[in-house]
Design a protein around this motif. Sequence first.
Motif, PDB file in Angstrom:
ATOM      1  N   SER A 182       1.619   8.491   3.713  1.00  0.00           N
ATOM      2  CA  SER A 182       1.961   7.750   3.214  1.00  0.00           C
ATOM      3  C   SER A 182       3.126   7.958   2.923  1.00  0.00           C
ATOM      4  O   SER A 182       3.869   8.391   3.299  1.00  0.00           O
ATOM      5  N   PHE A 183       4.128   7.055   2.327  1.00  0.00           N
ATOM      6  CA  PHE A 183       5.521   7.264   2.088  1.00  0.00           C
ATOM      7  C   PHE A 183       5.463   8.504   1.321  1.00  0.00           C
ATOM      8  O   PHE A 183       5.025   8.860   0.527  1.00  0.00           O
ATOM      9  N   GLY A 184       6.379   9.062   2.088  1.00  0.00           N
ATOM     10  CA  GLY A 184       7.202  10.573   1.827  1.00  0.00           C
ATOM     11  C   GLY A 184       6.952  11.642   2.474  1.00  0.00           C
ATOM     12  O   GLY A 184       6.810  11.775   3.026  1.00  0.00           O
ATOM     13  N   LYS A 185       5.687  10.664   3.534  1.00  0.00           N
ATOM     14  CA  LYS A 185       4.776  11.503   4.984  1.00  0.00           C
ATOM     15  C   LYS A 185       5.701  11.305   5.649  1.00  0.00           C
ATOM     16  O   LYS A 185       6.198  10.371   6.026  1.00  0.00           O
ATOM     17  N   PRO A 186       6.304  12.472   7.265  1.00  0.00           N
ATOM     18  CA  PRO A 186       6.853  11.836   8.361  1.00  0.00           C
ATOM     19  C   PRO A 186       5.861  10.951   8.950  1.00  0.00           C
ATOM     20  O   PRO A 186       4.480  11.045   9.132  1.00  0.00           O
ATOM     21  N   THR A 191       9.903   9.290   5.931  1.00  0.00           N
ATOM     22  CA  THR A 191       9.758   7.768   5.217  1.00  0.00           C
ATOM     23  C   THR A 191       9.821   7.654   3.704  1.00  0.00           C
ATOM     24  O   THR A 191       9.429   7.026   2.932  1.00  0.00           O
ATOM     25  N   GLY A 192      10.203   9.025   2.391  1.00  0.00           N
ATOM     26  CA  GLY A 192      10.776   9.252   1.448  1.00  0.00           C
ATOM     27  C   GLY A 192      11.358   8.310   1.245  1.00  0.00           C
ATOM     28  O   GLY A 192      11.122   8.016  -0.024  1.00  0.00           O
ATOM     29  N   PRO A 193      12.517   8.019   1.353  1.00  0.00           N
ATOM     30  CA  PRO A 193      13.414   6.625   1.201  1.00  0.00           C
ATOM     31  C   PRO A 193      12.744   5.419   0.354  1.00  0.00           C
ATOM     32  O   PRO A 193      12.846   5.174  -0.021  1.00  0.00           O
ATOM     33  N   THR A 219       0.737  -0.922   0.163  1.00  0.00           N
ATOM     34  CA  THR A 219      -0.008  -0.329   0.206  1.00  0.00           C
ATOM     35  C   THR A 219       0.799   1.247   0.066  1.00  0.00           C
ATOM     36  O   THR A 219       0.501   1.983  -0.126  1.00  0.00           O
ATOM     37  N   CYS A 220       2.492   0.922   0.212  1.00  0.00           N
ATOM     38  CA  CYS A 220       3.111   1.884   0.389  1.00  0.00           C
ATOM     39  C   CYS A 220       2.760   3.065   1.202  1.00  0.00           C
ATOM     40  O   CYS A 220       2.975   4.637   1.183  1.00  0.00           O
ATOM     41  N   GLU A 221       2.476   2.253   2.464  1.00  0.00           N
ATOM     42  CA  GLU A 221       1.976   3.097   4.091  1.00  0.00           C
ATOM     43  C   GLU A 221       3.616   2.531   4.678  1.00  0.00           C
ATOM     44  O   GLU A 221       3.387   1.420   5.139  1.00  0.00           O
TER      45      GLU A 221
END
Length: 195
Positions: A170-174, A187-189, A149-151
Amino acid sequence: MTALADRPQMLLSEFEELARFAARTAEGLRLEFIDGRLGVKAVPDGDHGRIIQWLTRICMQVRPELWLHPDQGLEIKTYRGGRARPDGALASSDAFVGAGEWASPEEAVLMVVEVTSYDSDTDRRDRQEKPRAYAQTGIPVYLLIDRDTCEVTAYSEPEGERYGKALTVSFGKPVPLPDPVGIELDTGPLKDWVR
């Protein structure tokens, strides 16, 4: 009379013997015993390993007194007894010295980590059974890195059979990992390590 489906597949002692045999003879086979059922974890792929490496580095930088122990077997409290092998267990570096293959997480483990695998069992195992088992055991934080889910979900405040709080981003958010962990993850990487 107990229904057959409510009975464990095997005794805990039988599982431990089977797990020892599998570790010696079946390279890469990782067994767990949750809610009286035998489970097999997929052998991690390279991206899975990179995620654990990334998280280990962050934990070491922010909390140098702790270590993210990969694949440490834990005794988990379920009504049938159990054994889980999380992808990581955050605890002091000496927490498991002398503990053997299956250690008690009580008071030592601040957080467990699971990174989903691309297999048919991940939904039941990582999203349903493990949050319940880890909450019952009283582990303060369960971090689920869900590559499907990219979460990322940070479960906290264990209350019996469930966690009282679950924050999903979601991936990309702290994502803040609450006390006693006290780390905020960028979580960006993680976007680079999914299919």
